[in-house]
Design an enzyme around this catalytic site. Sequence first.
Site, PDB file in Angstrom:
ATOM      1  N   ASP A  69       0.849  -1.183   0.000  1.00 23.46           N
ATOM      2  CA  ASP A  69       0.000   0.000   0.000  1.00 23.46           C
ATOM      3  C   ASP A  69       0.888   1.238   0.000  1.00 23.46           C
ATOM      4  O   ASP A  69       1.985   1.240   0.557  1.00 23.46           O
ATOM      5  CB  ASP A  69      -0.974  -0.003   1.176  1.00 23.46           C
ATOM      6  CG  ASP A  69      -0.365  -0.535   2.475  1.00 23.46           C
ATOM      7  OD1 ASP A  69       0.874  -0.698   2.541  1.00 23.46           O
ATOM      8  OD2 ASP A  69      -1.122  -0.786   3.421  1.00 23.46           O
ATOM      9  N   GLU A 128      -5.863   3.336   3.422  1.00 20.35           N
ATOM     10  CA  GLU A 128      -6.418   4.020   4.594  1.00 20.35           C
ATOM     11  C   GLU A 128      -7.833   4.522   4.339  1.00 20.35           C
ATOM     12  O   GLU A 128      -8.489   5.002   5.253  1.00 20.35           O
ATOM     13  CB  GLU A 128      -5.514   5.198   4.990  1.00 20.35           C
ATOM     14  CG  GLU A 128      -4.098   4.799   5.402  1.00 20.35           C
ATOM     15  CD  GLU A 128      -4.053   4.047   6.735  1.00 20.35           C
ATOM     16  OE1 GLU A 128      -5.109   3.937   7.399  1.00 20.35           O
ATOM     17  OE2 GLU A 128      -2.971   3.564   7.104  1.00 20.35           O
TER      18      GLU A 128
END
Length: 376
Positions: A69, A128
Site C-alpha cells: 500500500d 487508509e
Amino acid sequence: MAVSKFIQIRRDLHKIPEIGFKEWKTQQYILDYIGTLSNEHVEVKVWETGVIVKVNGKNPEKIIGYRADIDGLPITEETGYEFASIHEGMMHACGHDVHTTIGLGLLTAAVTERIDDDLVFLFQPAEEGPGGALPMLESEELKEWKPNIILGLHIAPEYPVGTIATKEGLLFANTSELYVDLKGKGGHAAYPHTANDMIVAASHLVTQLQSVISRNVNPLDSAVITIGKITGGTVQNIIAEKSRLEGTIRTLSVESMSRVKSRIEAIIAGIEASFQCEAVIDYGAMYHQVYNHEALTREFMQFVSEQTDMKVITCTEAMTGEDFGYMLQEIPGFMFWLGVNSEYGLHHAKLKPDEEAIEKAIVFLDQYVKWKGTRK
C-alpha cells in the site's frame, strides 16, 4: 555517513505522503524508479494512482504477487526527521513508505536474478480509505496478471528488527467506518423546552453504543465500537440543531459485525424516538477480515524460521483493519507483521520505524520468492 539506496528511497517517499487516490507524486516516483531498471522482462501498467508491475519468469507455471500500500494519513508529523513530510498535515504514519520501499527492493532483486515463475507487484493506493484493494483486484489491468499466490506485510512497532509475526487463519478483524448524523430542532439556551438538543442526543447515543459490546457480543468473541469524533453546535448559548458522530466498528467474525450493526441501528431508532430527531447512518468503507491461507502460511513460517536469519513469532489476532483481506478472499496468500522497533505506534505523529528492517525484509523475502518460484 551515506545511507543505502533503499533507505534513501524510503526517505524520499516519506517526504511526499498523499491520501487515498491522490498519490500522484508517489505513483510517479515508483514509475521513475522502475524506469531505471529498464529490463525487457518487465511490464508496467498504471491503475488509478497505483502501479502494477510484472516480471516475466524464465519458465512460468504460476504468478506470485506482492502487494504494497502506498498512501499516507492526514496527520501532522512530529518525528523531527530531516526528511519529514513536505506536505502540510500529511504523514506516512502507518509505514506505507516502508512497505513500498520493500516492494521496490524485491522488484529490483527479481529483475537482477529472474526466477522461473512470474512475479506481479501491486503498488496499491487508498488502503487508509476509501479502499483500493477491491477495485484494483477487480480491474481490467490486473485481470491478465492476477496472482495465484499473494503476500503482503505490515510494519509492527512493537516487535524488534529481525522479527516477523503471523499466524494461520484469522489475522486482522472485519472493520467498518461509522458515521451518524442527527438532526433535531435548535433554539435559545434559555428555552430548552422548545428545542430538541442534538448534543444531548449524541451524548446518550455514545454511552448506549458501549452496551452493544458488553451485552450483545459473545464474551468469547471480540468486538470494538469506538467513537473518535463528535461535532455539533455553533456557540455556547444556542441549542444545537445538528450533531455528527464518527467512529469505527471492528469484529473478529462476520456474524458479530452483522449483529453489532443490527444493534446500532436499533439503538439509533430509539434515540430518534426519545429525542424526536432524525438520524442518518453511513457505514462508509468496510474491510473484510484478513484470513491467512493455512498451508501457505505454515510453509512460509517454516521456511523463514529454518532458512533465513529472521525470527518467527506466532502472534494472536489483532483488531487492525486492512483491505488486503479482499485480496485474500480471492487469492490464496498471507500477511505478516514486520518488526520495526518504534517507541511510538501506528497512526502516531512520532512513529519512527527502524530503517534497518527494510533491507532485512528485502533479503529474506527475496530468498522466499526465489524458493517458492522454483516449486511446483
